[in-house]
Design a protein around this motif. Structure first.
Motif, mmCIF file in Angstrom:
data_model
loop_
_atom_site.group_PDB
_atom_site.id
_atom_site.type_symbol
_atom_site.label_atom_id
_atom_site.label_comp_id
_atom_site.label_asym_id
_atom_site.label_seq_id
_atom_site.Cartn_x
_atom_site.Cartn_y
_atom_site.Cartn_z
ATOM 1 N N TRP A 86 74.743 30.425 57.228
ATOM 2 C CA TRP A 86 73.312 30.076 57.615
ATOM 3 C C TRP A 86 72.742 29.167 56.620
ATOM 4 N N PHE A 87 72.008 28.060 57.841
ATOM 5 C CA PHE A 87 71.306 27.115 57.228
ATOM 6 C C PHE A 87 69.841 27.235 58.215
ATOM 7 N N ILE A 88 68.751 28.040 57.172
ATOM 8 C CA ILE A 88 67.394 27.776 57.951
ATOM 9 C C ILE A 88 65.721 27.409 57.589
ATOM 10 N N ASP A 89 66.181 26.441 58.903
ATOM 11 C CA ASP A 89 64.819 25.483 58.673
ATOM 12 C C ASP A 89 63.582 26.653 59.070
ATOM 13 N N PRO A 90 62.836 26.363 58.100
ATOM 14 C CA PRO A 90 60.740 26.909 58.336
ATOM 15 C C PRO A 90 60.657 26.781 59.046
ATOM 16 N N ASP A 91 60.459 25.059 59.373
ATOM 17 C CA ASP A 91 59.636 24.067 59.705
ATOM 18 C C ASP A 91 60.110 24.303 61.629
ATOM 19 N N ASP A 92 61.353 23.666 62.438
ATOM 20 C CA ASP A 92 61.831 24.027 63.018
ATOM 21 C C ASP A 92 62.271 25.545 63.453
ATOM 22 N N LEU A 93 61.383 26.281 63.081
ATOM 23 C CA LEU A 93 62.159 27.813 63.379
ATOM 24 C C LEU A 93 63.144 28.167 63.912
ATOM 25 N N SER A 94 64.675 28.257 63.554
ATOM 26 C CA SER A 94 65.589 27.851 63.478
ATOM 27 C C SER A 94 66.753 28.247 62.695
ATOM 28 N N ILE A 95 67.697 28.750 63.083
ATOM 29 C CA ILE A 95 68.891 29.097 61.824
ATOM 30 C C ILE A 95 70.411 28.487 63.078
ATOM 31 N N LEU A 96 71.066 27.438 61.838
ATOM 32 C CA LEU A 96 72.297 27.236 62.301
ATOM 33 C C LEU A 96 73.228 27.721 62.131
ATOM 34 N N CYS A 97 74.257 28.506 62.320
ATOM 35 C CA CYS A 97 75.082 29.378 62.207
ATOM 36 C C CYS A 97 76.288 28.748 62.290
ATOM 37 N N LEU A 98 76.783 28.744 61.313
ATOM 38 C CA LEU A 98 78.688 28.239 61.394
ATOM 39 C C LEU A 98 79.681 28.779 60.989
ATOM 40 N N MET A 99 80.664 29.361 60.880
ATOM 41 C CA MET A 99 82.379 29.998 60.853
ATOM 42 C C MET A 99 83.089 28.415 60.955
ATOM 43 N N PRO A 100 84.152 29.394 60.122
ATOM 44 C CA PRO A 100 85.251 28.252 59.990
ATOM 45 C C PRO A 100 85.862 28.004 61.047
ATOM 46 N N GLN A 101 86.723 27.187 61.369
ATOM 47 C CA GLN A 101 87.048 26.545 62.815
ATOM 48 C C GLN A 101 85.846 26.926 63.836
ATOM 49 N N GLN A 102 84.678 27.084 63.953
ATOM 50 C CA GLN A 102 84.462 27.208 64.687
ATOM 51 C C GLN A 102 83.058 25.976 64.994
ATOM 52 N N GLN A 103 82.580 25.638 65.805
ATOM 53 C CA GLN A 103 81.876 24.930 66.423
ATOM 54 C C GLN A 103 80.294 25.937 65.102
ATOM 55 N N PRO A 104 79.489 24.599 65.340
ATOM 56 C CA PRO A 104 78.451 25.768 64.686
ATOM 57 C C PRO A 104 76.950 25.804 65.441
ATOM 58 N N VAL A 105 75.965 26.680 65.960
ATOM 59 C CA VAL A 105 75.200 27.188 66.869
ATOM 60 C C VAL A 105 74.321 26.833 66.701
ATOM 61 N N ILE A 106 72.614 26.633 66.848
ATOM 62 C CA ILE A 106 71.695 26.269 66.482
ATOM 63 C C ILE A 106 70.870 27.791 67.161
ATOM 64 N N CYS A 107 70.248 28.599 66.349
ATOM 65 C CA CYS A 107 69.835 30.280 67.407
ATOM 66 C C CYS A 107 68.522 29.996 67.253
ATOM 67 N N GLN A 108 67.579 29.972 67.804
ATOM 68 C CA GLN A 108 66.301 30.368 67.809
ATOM 69 C C GLN A 108 65.655 31.462 69.044
ATOM 70 N N GLY A 109 64.461 32.029 68.998
ATOM 71 C CA GLY A 109 63.851 32.753 69.789
ATOM 72 C C GLY A 109 64.013 34.428 69.582
#
Length: 186
Positions: free
Chosen positions: A137-160
């Motif tokens: 998890w890459f948490i960005d408090p300014d953007d209110l988003s969490i980038l989720c990363l897993m092996p062999q998969q595209q990263p997913v930006i999660c919000q809300g």
């Protein structure tokens, strides 16, 4: 911005150095000092560790460690949160938590501080995934988003109200909004 210190040590030599506050990390032959955590960072880190441990420690499923030095491969890093499955924690022969963790965490969480460069922080998550971690998890408090990363998969930006992925067997349902609601304490 994190201060780059003079790189002249090997990883074993770096590990013999005294710990610093804030922590130094050894990345690609360079010694990089992490920024000192500030309020939002500390609050998110503390609540996330407590929340994970509340649902996973008693059943010996996993444990979330804050600011734990993890040295493996060619790096020695100090993720904001390192989650290890219980059966991967390298307990001592007395059943105690060891001082040294020479394996990557199963789940690495980094919380972006204003002084940090996002790609430098992301490189530690990607390195862990390449070394065997299952989730980042890459948490960005300014953007209110969490980038989720897993092996062999595209990263997913999660919000809300998106439900965040967690390690298998951890009975935890968290949305991005719930994580960032921890910043409101009044």
């Amino acid at each position: 911005m994190a201060e780059l210190l003079t790189p002249t040590l090997t990883l074993p030599q770096f590990l013999q150095q005294p710990e610093t506050k804030p922590a130094n990390e050894y990345i690609n032959g360079e010694i990089v000092q992490k920024p000192m955590p500030k309020g939002r960072h500390s609050r998110l880190q503390g609540k996330l560790c407590a929340t994970i441990n509340q649902v996973s420690e008693e059943g010996k499923i996993a444990y979330a460690f804050p600011e734990l030095r993890c040295s493996f491969g060619t790096r020695s890093i100090v993720p904001d949160v390192s989650v290890f499955r219980w059966d991967r924690i390298p307990f001592t022969s007395e059943g105690e938590v060891p001082d040294n963790f020479n394996i990557p965490p199963d789940w690495i969480v980094e919380i972006l501080s204003p002084e940090q460069r996002p790609n430098k922080v992301l490189s530690n998550i990607l390195y862990c995934l390449n070394q065997g971690s299952n989730l980042g998890w890459f948490i960005d408090p300014d953007d209110l988003s969490i980038l989720c990363l897993m092996p062999q998969q595209q990263p997913v930006i999660c919000q809300g109200d998106v439900v965040l992925p967690v390690l298998r067997d951890i009975n935890l349902t968290l949305t991005v909004n719930q994580v960032f609601s921890w910043l409101k304490m009044v």
